[in-house]
Design a protein around this motif. Structure first.
Motif, PDB file in Angstrom:
ATOM      1  N   LEU A 127      15.499  13.924   7.701  1.00 35.60           N
ATOM      2  CA  LEU A 127      14.991  14.474   8.959  1.00 35.60           C
ATOM      3  C   LEU A 127      14.349  15.835   8.785  1.00 35.60           C
ATOM      4  CD1 LEU A 127      14.741  13.866  11.979  1.00 35.60           C
ATOM      5  CD2 LEU A 127      16.933  15.025  12.311  1.00 35.60           C
ATOM      6  N   SER A 128      14.813  16.604   7.813  1.00 34.41           N
ATOM      7  CA  SER A 128      14.336  17.987   7.689  1.00 34.41           C
ATOM      8  C   SER A 128      13.221  18.157   6.673  1.00 34.41           C
ATOM      9  CB  SER A 128      15.501  18.904   7.315  1.00 34.41           C
ATOM     10  OG  SER A 128      16.029  18.518   6.054  1.00 34.41           O
ATOM     11  N   ILE A 129      12.607  17.055   6.226  1.00 36.40           N
ATOM     12  CA  ILE A 129      11.559  17.173   5.211  1.00 36.40           C
ATOM     13  C   ILE A 129      10.398  16.246   5.540  1.00 36.40           C
ATOM     14  CG2 ILE A 129      12.641  15.464   3.684  1.00 36.40           C
ATOM     15  CD1 ILE A 129      11.649  17.185   1.320  1.00 36.40           C
ATOM     16  N   VAL A 130       9.188  16.788   5.446  1.00 40.57           N
ATOM     17  CA  VAL A 130       7.983  15.991   5.681  1.00 40.57           C
ATOM     18  C   VAL A 130       7.835  14.970   4.547  1.00 40.57           C
ATOM     19  CG1 VAL A 130       5.457  16.095   5.707  1.00 40.57           C
ATOM     20  CG2 VAL A 130       6.790  17.772   7.005  1.00 40.57           C
ATOM     21  N   PRO A 131       7.635  13.681   4.874  1.00 35.08           N
ATOM     22  CA  PRO A 131       7.560  12.658   3.817  1.00 35.08           C
ATOM     23  C   PRO A 131       6.270  12.768   3.006  1.00 35.08           C
ATOM     24  CG  PRO A 131       7.079  11.679   5.938  1.00 35.08           C
ATOM     25  CD  PRO A 131       7.527  13.083   6.223  1.00 35.08           C
ATOM     26  N   ASP A 132       6.427  12.623   1.692  1.00 35.72           N
ATOM     27  CA  ASP A 132       5.245  12.647   0.830  1.00 35.72           C
ATOM     28  C   ASP A 132       4.868  11.256   0.322  1.00 35.72           C
ATOM     29  OD1 ASP A 132       7.269  12.202  -0.989  1.00 35.72           O
ATOM     30  OD2 ASP A 132       6.799  13.897  -2.287  1.00 35.72           O
ATOM     31  N   GLN A 133       5.598  10.233   0.773  1.00 33.59           N
ATOM     32  CA  GLN A 133       5.266   8.850   0.401  1.00 33.59           C
ATOM     33  C   GLN A 133       5.491   7.936   1.605  1.00 33.59           C
ATOM     34  OE1 GLN A 133       7.110   7.803  -3.620  1.00 33.59           O
ATOM     35  NE2 GLN A 133       8.004   9.816  -3.218  1.00 33.59           N
ATOM     36  N   CYS A 134       4.547   7.065   1.868  1.00 35.88           N
ATOM     37  CA  CYS A 134       4.697   6.060   2.921  1.00 35.88           C
ATOM     38  C   CYS A 134       4.265   4.715   2.357  1.00 35.88           C
ATOM     39  CB  CYS A 134       3.849   6.415   4.141  1.00 35.88           C
ATOM     40  SG  CYS A 134       4.077   5.276   5.543  1.00 35.88           S
ATOM     41  N   TYR A 135       5.109   3.712   2.516  1.00 35.82           N
ATOM     42  CA  TYR A 135       4.868   2.386   1.946  1.00 35.82           C
ATOM     43  C   TYR A 135       4.643   1.369   3.062  1.00 35.82           C
ATOM     44  CZ  TYR A 135       6.863   4.724  -2.106  1.00 35.82           C
ATOM     45  OH  TYR A 135       7.111   5.615  -3.122  1.00 35.82           O
TER      46      TYR A 135
ATOM     47  N   ILE B 100       0.862  -1.179   0.000  1.00 39.54           N
ATOM     48  CA  ILE B 100       0.000   0.000   0.000  1.00 39.54           C
ATOM     49  C   ILE B 100       0.900   1.232   0.000  1.00 39.54           C
ATOM     50  CG2 ILE B 100      -1.625   1.369   1.371  1.00 39.54           C
ATOM     51  CD1 ILE B 100      -2.955  -1.173   2.252  1.00 39.54           C
ATOM     52  N   SER B 101       0.698   2.100  -0.976  1.00 42.97           N
ATOM     53  CA  SER B 101       1.466   3.343  -1.092  1.00 42.97           C
ATOM     54  C   SER B 101       0.541   4.508  -0.761  1.00 42.97           C
ATOM     55  CB  SER B 101       2.019   3.515  -2.512  1.00 42.97           C
ATOM     56  OG  SER B 101       2.823   2.401  -2.875  1.00 42.97           O
TER      57      SER B 101
ATOM     58  N   GLU C 136      -1.160  -2.755  -4.446  1.00 44.23           N
ATOM     59  CA  GLU C 136      -0.735  -3.647  -5.524  1.00 44.23           C
ATOM     60  C   GLU C 136      -0.021  -4.858  -4.934  1.00 44.23           C
ATOM     61  OE1 GLU C 136       2.412  -1.913  -7.922  1.00 44.23           O
ATOM     62  OE2 GLU C 136       3.088  -0.739  -6.206  1.00 44.23           O
ATOM     63  N   MET C 137       0.038  -5.924  -5.723  1.00 43.76           N
ATOM     64  CA  MET C 137       0.886  -7.055  -5.350  1.00 43.76           C
ATOM     65  C   MET C 137       2.339  -6.665  -5.557  1.00 43.76           C
ATOM     66  SD  MET C 137      -0.529 -10.832  -6.268  1.00 43.76           S
ATOM     67  CE  MET C 137      -0.346 -10.673  -8.022  1.00 43.76           C
ATOM     68  N   LYS C 138       3.209  -7.092  -4.633  1.00 42.10           N
ATOM     69  CA  LYS C 138       4.621  -6.724  -4.763  1.00 42.10           C
ATOM     70  C   LYS C 138       5.281  -7.573  -5.850  1.00 42.10           C
ATOM     71  CE  LYS C 138       7.178  -5.485  -1.303  1.00 42.10           C
ATOM     72  NZ  LYS C 138       7.932  -5.436  -0.023  1.00 42.10           N
TER      73      LYS C 138
END
Length: 443
Positions: free
Chosen positions: A278-286, A216-217, A325-327
């Protein structure tokens, strides 16, 4: 029909060959063979097959090893399957003084075969002792028993086919899958039933759940870590997904109507984010999930459950965006071949009254072993033969499931002789079956 006199010789020959089999298992354990690096292991295996006198021994383009004992009379082909690769041994400090690649033999505390007590028994130690290098020994030396019987004038019916498969541990069972799909077709080979050497504690194992890895992305928007309110943190957006899966999906996963196989499961095993600074808010989480499926579930139906969670999150939060998606999986063979697919295995089960299971049970009784049944917690290459091709398939082995992938990896020496004999007896009993008794599995 093989006479009682012939069947009685199986245990006798197994006792004669036990020491050689133990030495062979030691040599395999002393030969590292992590997925994609099985070459040295294949050289050890092929040398043993040739030394024992198998009629045909070859390596396919993926690096799988096939050894065949050709029958003196017409009959079925029974495939015996063991995988050549193993998982990483991990931190050597966890091995309680044993070398993961030592193949050391000593008397140690070990579980009884039924798992109810501890016993002091001679064991062989090391990575893959229980998954599945001892299994290669059981199966290859079961063939050696047949060769000894042939030397004594016994006419062997059908063909005994050992297969050593690459890349079982990688996730898509690609070694066995491609061997059957490509190599068998190219070589004109076929098989009527399969016996897996995965750990069964000398029981007959009759099935297991399927396995799929889903990704899941979840997407957000970057901002400076000093101004998080300016971005959309993908990690925070993932939290409702995790909560819904934990509270709504997992408790309602399907169960086996016969109560024989464990309930389906869903485990969140990996969380990663990007850019990952560390200094940037993440725009992708897997989010990587290990999904164990029941018979009747498909890749699509299992994915629909996860998609429903994402749809619910999107309905509740207009900023929410995510995909599932399926990996995919890409296995690089030591031969240079590349096997592409998905981290997916099929669920399967064979009934106790199937003629092949009945023949296997009769075989164990003929060599004085009790007949008990079980089902694996983990997935095996049986997913290919039974789950995909619906061929009669069972597991039978002297290894114990609870030691697989652990730093306590070991195999009882007293189980080696029994497993050799049991596998040889299974072949002889199965070789007496009629063609029509190798019925396709229905589930």
């Amino acid at each position: 029909m093989y006479s009682k006199e012939v069947l009685d010789q199986i245990n006798e020959i197994a006792a004669e060959l036990k020491d050689d089999c133990v030495k062979f298992i030691q040599k395999m354990i002393q030969t590292p063979s992590i997925s994609g690096n099985e070459y040295e292991m294949t050289e050890v295996v092929m040398a043993e097959l040739n030394k024992l006198g198998y009629d045909e021994v070859f390596r396919d383009k993926y690096g799988n090893i096939i050894g065949i004992i050709k029958g003196d009379e017409e009959g079925p082909t029974i495939m015996y399957n063991s995988h050549l690769d193993h998982v990483d041994p991990g931190n050597p400090d966890n091995w309680e003084g044993y070398d993961p690649y030592g193949g050391e033999i000593d008397v140690c505390e070990v579980d009884s075969m039924d798992g109810t007590t501890k016993e002091m028994v001679e064991c062989i130690h090391g990575r893959a002792a229980s998954d599945v290098k001892s299994g290669h020994g059981f199966q290859i030396y079961a063939g050696a028993i047949l060769l000894k019987l042939r030397e004594r004038g016994v006419k062997i019916k059908g063909n005994f086919m050992y297969t050593g498969a690459v890349h079982e541990e990688s996730g898509q069972n690609a070694g066995t899958r491609n061997m059957i799909k490509d190599t068998f077709v190219e070589k004109g080979l076929d098989y009527d039933a399969m016996v897996s050497s995965e750990a069964t504690s000398l029981k007959l194992y009759l099935g297991h759940r399927g396995r799929i890895e889903y990704l899941i992305s979840v997407f957000g928007r970057t901002s400076h870590g000093a101004q998080p309110q300016m971005g959309i943190n993908a990690i925070y957006k993932s939290m409702p997904v995790i909560k819904k899966i934990q509270e709504d999906v997992i408790p309602n996963l399907p169960t086996d109507p016969d109560g024989e196989i464990e309930q389906a499961s869903l485990s969140l095993n990996i969380i990663e984010c990007k850019p990952g600074a560390l200094s940037i808010v993440p725009d992708q989480c897997y989010l990587s999930f290990d999904r164990r499926t029941m018979i009747g579930e498909t890749e699509e139906s299992a994915m629909e459950v996860l998609q429903k969670v994402l749809d619910e999150c999107a309905a509740e939060d207009p900023e929410f965006r995510a995909t599932v998606e399926m990996k995919p999986d890409v296995d690089h063979c030591y031969t240079g071949e590349i096997m592409s697919g998905y981290k997916f295995t099929e669920a399967w089960k064979i009934k106790k009254d199937h003629p092949f299971v009945q023949a296997c049970a009769s075989a164990l009784e003929s060599v004085g072993q009790p007949v008990e049944y079980g089902y694996w917690s983990f997935a095996t290459d049986c997913c290919v033969t039974a789950g995909h091709y619906k061929k009669p398939t069972i597991g039978y082995s002297g290894m114990q499931e609870q030691y697989a992938h652990t730093p306590y990896d070991k195999c009882r020496i007293d189980a080696i002789e029994k497993a050799m004999a049991g596998n040889a007896a299974i072949f002889l009993k199965a070789s007496e079956m009629k063609k029509e008794d190798f019925k396709a599995l229905e589930f």
